[in-house]
Write a protein that holds these residues in place. Structure first.
Motif, PDB file in Angstrom:
ATOM      1  N   THR A 226       0.830  -1.206   0.000  1.00  9.53           N
ATOM      2  CA  THR A 226       0.000   0.000   0.000  1.00  9.53           C
ATOM      3  C   THR A 226       0.866   1.259   0.000  1.00  9.53           C
ATOM      4  OG1 THR A 226      -1.684  -1.231   1.206  1.00  9.53           O
ATOM      5  CG2 THR A 226      -1.845   1.183   1.262  1.00  9.53           C
ATOM      6  N   GLU A 227       2.008   1.173   0.659  1.00  9.17           N
ATOM      7  CA  GLU A 227       2.860   2.358   0.810  1.00  9.17           C
ATOM      8  C   GLU A 227       3.413   2.888  -0.515  1.00  9.17           C
ATOM      9  OE1 GLU A 227       4.671   1.374   5.226  1.00  9.17           O
ATOM     10  OE2 GLU A 227       5.241   0.204   3.474  1.00  9.17           O
TER      11      GLU A 227
ATOM     12  N   PRO B 175      -0.285   4.933  -3.770  1.00 11.11           N
ATOM     13  CA  PRO B 175      -1.136   5.901  -3.073  1.00 11.11           C
ATOM     14  C   PRO B 175      -2.535   6.072  -3.667  1.00 11.11           C
ATOM     15  CG  PRO B 175       0.560   7.029  -4.333  1.00 11.11           C
ATOM     16  CD  PRO B 175       0.898   5.575  -4.379  1.00 11.11           C
TER      17      PRO B 175
ATOM     18  N   GLU C 216      -9.471   8.209   3.293  1.00 14.92           N
ATOM     19  CA  GLU C 216      -8.255   7.407   3.149  1.00 14.92           C
ATOM     20  C   GLU C 216      -7.318   8.036   2.109  1.00 14.92           C
ATOM     21  OE1 GLU C 216      -7.009   4.789   4.637  1.00 14.92           O
ATOM     22  OE2 GLU C 216      -5.482   4.131   3.188  1.00 14.92           O
ATOM     23  N   GLN C 217      -7.887   8.537   1.036  1.00 17.14           N
ATOM     24  CA  GLN C 217      -7.061   9.132  -0.015  1.00 17.14           C
ATOM     25  C   GLN C 217      -6.288  10.333   0.516  1.00 17.14           C
ATOM     26  OE1 GLN C 217      -6.667   8.380  -3.903  1.00 17.14           O
ATOM     27  NE2 GLN C 217      -4.968   9.141  -2.686  1.00 17.14           N
TER      28      GLN C 217
ATOM     29  N   ARG D  55      -3.429   9.130   2.562  1.00 15.37           N
ATOM     30  CA  ARG D  55      -2.339   8.597   1.722  1.00 15.37           C
ATOM     31  C   ARG D  55      -1.514   9.730   1.107  1.00 15.37           C
ATOM     32  NH1 ARG D  55      -3.636   3.734  -1.199  1.00 15.37           N
ATOM     33  NH2 ARG D  55      -4.974   2.466   0.105  1.00 15.37           N
TER      34      ARG D  55
ATOM     35  N   LYS E 146       0.652  11.288   3.779  1.00 21.09           N
ATOM     36  CA  LYS E 146       1.766  10.407   4.121  1.00 21.09           C
ATOM     37  C   LYS E 146       2.863  10.515   3.058  1.00 21.09           C
ATOM     38  CE  LYS E 146       1.877   5.997   6.426  1.00 21.09           C
ATOM     39  NZ  LYS E 146       1.080   4.758   6.613  1.00 21.09           N
ATOM     40  N   GLN E 147       2.400  10.527   1.828  1.00 21.72           N
ATOM     41  CA  GLN E 147       3.332  10.632   0.705  1.00 21.72           C
ATOM     42  C   GLN E 147       4.113  11.943   0.786  1.00 21.72           C
ATOM     43  OE1 GLN E 147       1.228  10.691  -2.977  1.00 21.72           O
ATOM     44  NE2 GLN E 147       2.908   9.833  -4.155  1.00 21.72           N
TER      45      GLN E 147
END
Length: 493
Positions: free
Chosen positions: A383-384, A387, A423-424, A427, A430-431
């Motif tokens: 998942t990482e 994205p 969730e998007q 992500r 996080k990115q």
RNA sequence: GAGCCGUUAGCUCAAUCGGUAGAGCAACUGACUCUUAAUCAGUAGGUUGCAGGUUCGAUUCCUGCACGGCUCACCA
């Protein structure tokens, strides 16, 4: 123009002489009725006796590639878009004055030819010229006919010369055009709509690559050439366009290699209410139909290796593929530090965001990818490193995504789309935090896209296919520059 | 961005150990009415990528630069 060049000077003198004689060296009143291929197709199988009964005359036009001339007759080889054909000039047939003109034409000139078709003693289908016109006086000498043009720099910089001198080049680009046409037909028949989305993006997104930057004067706005159309295509899906595709240019400000050109052509398609598994099935179908049509079977040779497209293609999980390589301790999948150790052992630099998934992806790229010669779907990436992909229902550590590898290269990348806007956002954030140090990556949060997602995107799967790389496979081309008419080169001095 | 290799006539390529830069095709002149890498005779064509250096003398050895190719890195 290198006016000092003797060869060019000679031709300019010929051109001036034509003008003095009242002949236009660049007329445009010649009407073509046939191509060289029309004549070969219609008469290629007929004998000289059979051809004698063909009284029709044909008008063709093309560039002279070779001249074999005698005192009162001569042959020229003429090339048009469809191929080459020989023409025969006789003084008795074309007349004294026209024959004098024939004697002055050069290799490279364009001629308009009208005449009957016949077969020579040696069996070659030939146009017996009755009337002809010089259509263009060429001022520069063409590359030599026997060895042709091999200097790669000239071939890329002056592609027209490559096209004139090397028939194989035209075939490669013809295959490219046919492949793209087949892709259009494939999707259109399945109810997909072809769309166009912006090349100029206020925020570059859809892939993690350095963008080209540009500027709009009137709006006083910085813009980026798109690195991927993904986020705009998804906006259309949100708008209710359930099946769409786009074939268009993407731009990435990265290095140049045999597999990378700064601008390249990507196919992206999206289908609502489908999953990444449907995408794999469709990809198999699309590629097999193209290989069958273009190659004539399901096997092709690329760089001396045989590649067999017979379905079903191998499918392997991303993590499984790492273990199957036999190069790693299974613990790398659980333990990030073990994965990092493995990467260090391979001498990999881990300067990018070193999330566990990122490290595993680097190991994959180094060890597994080069060995994937036969068409292989690798599924369930971490998942990482994905994205925009939907998490797997059973294991949120991986996503419902695949990449297709052929000849050791990534050709396609598809997944069930992440449509949970919360969730998007996470992500994306996080990115951003992972890559924050790399300022020139210009990663920014695309709030407009997130807002669109918040209105609700139907469950959808999408995929991107690098057209240039696919055409390389179809044409057995070692470099991406062989399938792009004008690859980017440095400026000539 | 780094490493390796390359750059000689319009094109394709030679040039010994550092000693006047050659060939084929293309071009030009002439001969030739079925050639196809046409043939035959003759002629012309060069700032050896650019700038320096070493040397009596550099296409050749050295340095820098430009452009290209391959490999690597970034990425697809």
């Amino acid at each position: 123009m290198d006016e000092g060049s003797e060869l060019i000077q000679q031709r300019i003198r010929k051109l001036e002489k034509l003008r003095r004689e009242g002949r236009d060296p660049f007329p445009n009143n010649f009407k073509v009725t046939h191509t060289s291929k029309d004549l070969h197709d219609a008469f290629g199988s007929m004998s000289e006796e059979e051809l004698r009964s063909v009284q029709e005359t044909f008008s063709i036009a093309g560039r002279i590639l070779a001249i074999r001339s005698f005192g009162k007759a001569g042959f020229v080889q003429v090339q048009d878009q469809k191929g080459r054909i020989q023409a025969y000039f006789q003084k008795d047939v074309v007349g004294e004055q026209s024959f004098q003109l024939f004697k002055t034409v050069d290799i490279g000139d364009f001629l308009g030819l009208e005449g009957r078709i016949f077969r020579t003693k040696t069996g070659e289908l030939t146009l017996q010229v009755q009337n002809f016109q010089l259509l263009v006086k060429s001022l520069r000498p063409l590359p030599e006919k026997w060895h042709g043009l091999t200097d790669v720099e000239t071939r890329y910089r002056h592609r027209y010369l490559d096209l004139i001198a090397n028939p194989r080049v035209k075939e490669v680009f013809l295959t490219r055009v046919r492949a793209i046409q087949m892709i259009r037909d494939f999707f259109t028949r399945r109810g997909f709509m072809e769309v166009e989305t912006p090349m100029l993006h206020p925020i570059p997104g859809g892939a993690t690559a350095r963008p080209f930057k540009t500027y709009h004067n009137a709006l006083d706005m910085e813009l980026y050439l798109r690195v991927a159309p993904e986020l705009f295509l998804k906006r259309l899906v949100i708008g209710g366009l359930e099946r769409i595709f786009e074939i268009n240019r993407c731009f990435r400000n990265e290095g140049i290699s045999t597999q990378h050109n700064p601008e390249f052509t990507m196919l992206e398609f999206y289908q609502s209410y489908a999953t990444y598994e449907d995408m794999m099935a469709m990809t198999e179908e699309l590629f097999c139909s193209m290989v069958k049509e273009i190659i004539g079977g399901l096997r092709l040779t690329y760089g001396g290796k045989e590649i067999d497209f017979t379905p079903p293609w191998r499918r392997i999980g991303f993590r499984e593929s790492l273990l199957q390589s036999g190069r790693f301790d299974p613990d790398i999948l659980r333990d990030r530090s073990k994965a990092i150790d493995a990467a260090r052992e391979l001498g990999l630099e881990l300067k990018r965001g070193t999330s566990h998934g990122r490290v595993l992806a680097d190991l994959f790229k180094e060890v597994v990818e080069p060995g994937l010669i036969q068409p292989t779907f690798v599924t369930h990436y971490p998942t990482e490193v994905s994205p925009l992909s939907r998490q797997n229902g059973d294991d949120p550590e991986v996503v419902d995504r695949f990449e297709l590898f052929i000849a050791g290269r990534e050709i396609a990348n598809g997944f069930s789309e992440l449509n949970d806007p919360i969730e998007q956002r996470e992500r994306f954030l996080k990115q951003l935090s992972e890559r924050g140090e790399e300022a020139d990556l210009v990663l920014r949060l695309d709030e407009d896209f997130l807002r669109a997602l918040e209105f609700g995107m139907p469950p959808t799967a999408g995929e991107g296919i690098g057209i240039d790389r696919w055409v390389m496979l179809l044409t057995d081309s070692p470099s991406i520059r062989d399938v792009i008419f004008f690859p980017l080169l440095r400026m000539e001095k």
